[in-house]
Design an enzyme around this catalytic site. Structure first.
Site, PDB file in Angstrom:
ATOM      1  CG  ASP A 150      44.966  69.415  14.354  1.00 58.41           C
ATOM      2  OD1 ASP A 150      45.569  69.379  13.269  1.00 58.41           O
ATOM      3  OD2 ASP A 150      44.906  68.444  15.135  1.00 58.41           O
ATOM      4  CG  ASP A 221      49.757  63.388  15.038  1.00 56.00           C
ATOM      5  OD1 ASP A 221      49.913  64.501  14.494  1.00 56.00           O
ATOM      6  OD2 ASP A 221      48.664  62.974  15.445  1.00 56.00           O
TER       7      ASP A 221
HETATM    8  C1  GLA Z   1      46.041  65.618  15.086  1.00 61.08           C
HETATM    9  C2  GLA Z   1      47.133  66.370  15.839  1.00 61.08           C
HETATM   10  C3  GLA Z   1      47.341  65.719  17.204  1.00 61.08           C
HETATM   11  C4  GLA Z   1      46.040  65.735  17.977  1.00 61.08           C
HETATM   12  C5  GLA Z   1      44.931  65.047  17.183  1.00 61.08           C
HETATM   13  C6  GLA Z   1      43.581  65.220  17.840  1.00 61.08           C
HETATM   14  O1  GLA Z   1      46.429  64.324  14.754  1.00 61.08           O
HETATM   15  O2  GLA Z   1      48.323  66.383  15.109  1.00 61.08           O
HETATM   16  O3  GLA Z   1      48.356  66.401  17.927  1.00 61.08           O
HETATM   17  O4  GLA Z   1      45.696  67.052  18.283  1.00 61.08           O
HETATM   18  O5  GLA Z   1      44.850  65.586  15.871  1.00 61.08           O
HETATM   19  O6  GLA Z   1      42.537  64.679  17.095  1.00 61.08           O
END
Ligand code: GLA
Length: 400
Positions: A150, A221
């Protein structure tokens, strides 16, 4: 004749020699979209070792494992500190990662984990920057089968620092970071699914496969409400050509069973992710899953669309006001059609009319309604009553 026989033997021998001198091929992962469960959408930062064990148990006892949900993925907040040798340790919520992996494997499942190419993860925990090979080896030694990587702080700490006001330069740094971790994962010799998470920036679908990505997030997200689910869906039209066996568009993990989604919305969300050949990572509270949610997540006919071996993602064939018609080609010449009423309930008195002609079909077409299990016959311009935020999902075995 004899000379021909001799030649054939020689060719065969040469063939087997070449084959045996080749290195064994790395097992291919994600030949169909990965299926499993991920901790973030329900537990977020509270997830513990026990939650992961419970999820594994429930995947087995609910029948989800048998339906194809294999990966149990720990998202952010498992990370602890690095020791003097730079070796990362899990934090107190995860006392023994190797033992957890053994447990998950003993249930016939696979374990996934999460990190960032930056110094910190999105939740502010330790990232992999400068420790990529070390972390990949650590994951392999634990028995990890899947990594979600990520972007998070890599953007501020590296891209913006090293290439301020230089967008192409920033993009190259990002691509390099993903390719670096891919190399480190491959060097372990362990088959590990590599999931890119950088929110769909810089047309990631164009370069993710060459950076080793088996899947890549196409958007920001997801949240458990219809507006967000539908906003994400709307951003997927046009991306079908980038998906295929081993490399998938990822419109984010499922919210089925979470938040304020109604039963129709859960069904529509799941149906559309299936049409999109999306990874199916459930994100709900498995030990407290309601029967109607389990029925959605384990519908075999619906899952079979997602997992179709051709791996062709659906395209949006046409829209009529708030109704969208998506089609997907399946193996054996079959076809799936999804008719989604994305809007408010305006069709109660005046039904939507499905045009088969606009789908390249002639009709009548014998189909199966995958949510009722009933056979139906589709006719050109037939009226369809579809409630607000609900969907008709059908499979035509032999389209005419
Ligand atoms: C980002 C990702 C999410 C999750 C969070 C965790 O926002 O897009 O899917 O993994 O981080 O902190």
């Amino acid at each position: 004749m004899r000379r021909f026989a001799f030649l054939s033997v020689a060719v065969l021998a040469l063939g087997s020699l070449t084959a045996s001198s080749q290195r064994p091929a790395q097992p291919q992962v994600a030949q169909t979209p990965p299926m499993g469960w991920n901790s973030w959408n329900y537990f977020a930062g509270k997830v513990t070792d026990q939650d992961i064990r419970n999820a594994a148990d429930e995947l087995v006892s609910s029948g989800m494992k048998d339906a194809g949900y294999i990966y149990v993925n720990i998202d952010d907040t498992w990370e602890g500190e690095r020791d003097a040798n730079g070796v990362l340790h899990s934090n107190s919520k995860f006392p023994d990662m190797k033992a957890l992996a053994d447990y998950v494997h003993s249930r016939g499942l696979k374990l996934g984990i999460y990190s960032s190419p930056g110094p910190k993860t999105c939740a502010g925990y330790e990232g992999s920057l400068g420790h990529e090979e070390q972390d990949a080896q650590l994951y392999a030694s634990w028995g990890i089968d899947y990594l979600k990587y990520d972007l998070c702080s890599y953007r501020q700490a590296v891209m913006q620092m090293q290439a301020s006001d230089d967008k192409p330069g920033q993009m190259r740094l990002m691509e390099t970071a993903y390719a670096k971790m891919d190399k480190a994962l491959k060097a372990t010799g362990r088959p590990i699914v590599f999931s890119l998470c950088q929110y769909g920036w810089d047309a990631v679908w164009e370069w993710a496969p060459s950076a080793g990505g088996n899947l890549w997030r196409t958007t920001g997200d997801i949240q458990p409400n219809w507006d967000r689910v539908y906003a994400i869906l709307s951003q997927q039209a046009g991306l079908a050509k980038y998906a295929g066996p081993g490399h998938w568009n990822d419109p984010d993990m499922l919210e089925v069973g979470n938040g304020r989604l109604t039963l129709a919305e859960n069904r529509a969300h799941f149906s559309m992710w299936v049409m999109l050949a999306a990874p199916l990572l459930a994100g709900n509270d498995l030990p407290n899953m309601k029967p109607e949610i389990k029925a959605i997540l384990t519908n075999r006919d619906v899952i079979a669309i997602d997992q179709d071996r051709l791996g062709r993602q659906a395209t949006r064939a046409y829209t009529d006001g708030e109704v969208e018609v998506w089609i997907r080609s399946l193996s054996g010449g079959a076809m799936a059609i999804a008719v989604l009423n994305a809007g408010a309930d305006r069709y109660a008195t005046h039904p939507f009319h499905l045009s088969l002609a606009r789908l390249g079909l002639h009709g009548p077409e014998k189909a199966k309604d995958l949510w009722t299990g009933n056979e139906i016959v589709l006719r050109n311009d037939m009226p369809l009553q579809i409630a607000s935020h609900d969907i008709l999902l059908v499979r035509i075995a032999s389209p005419r």
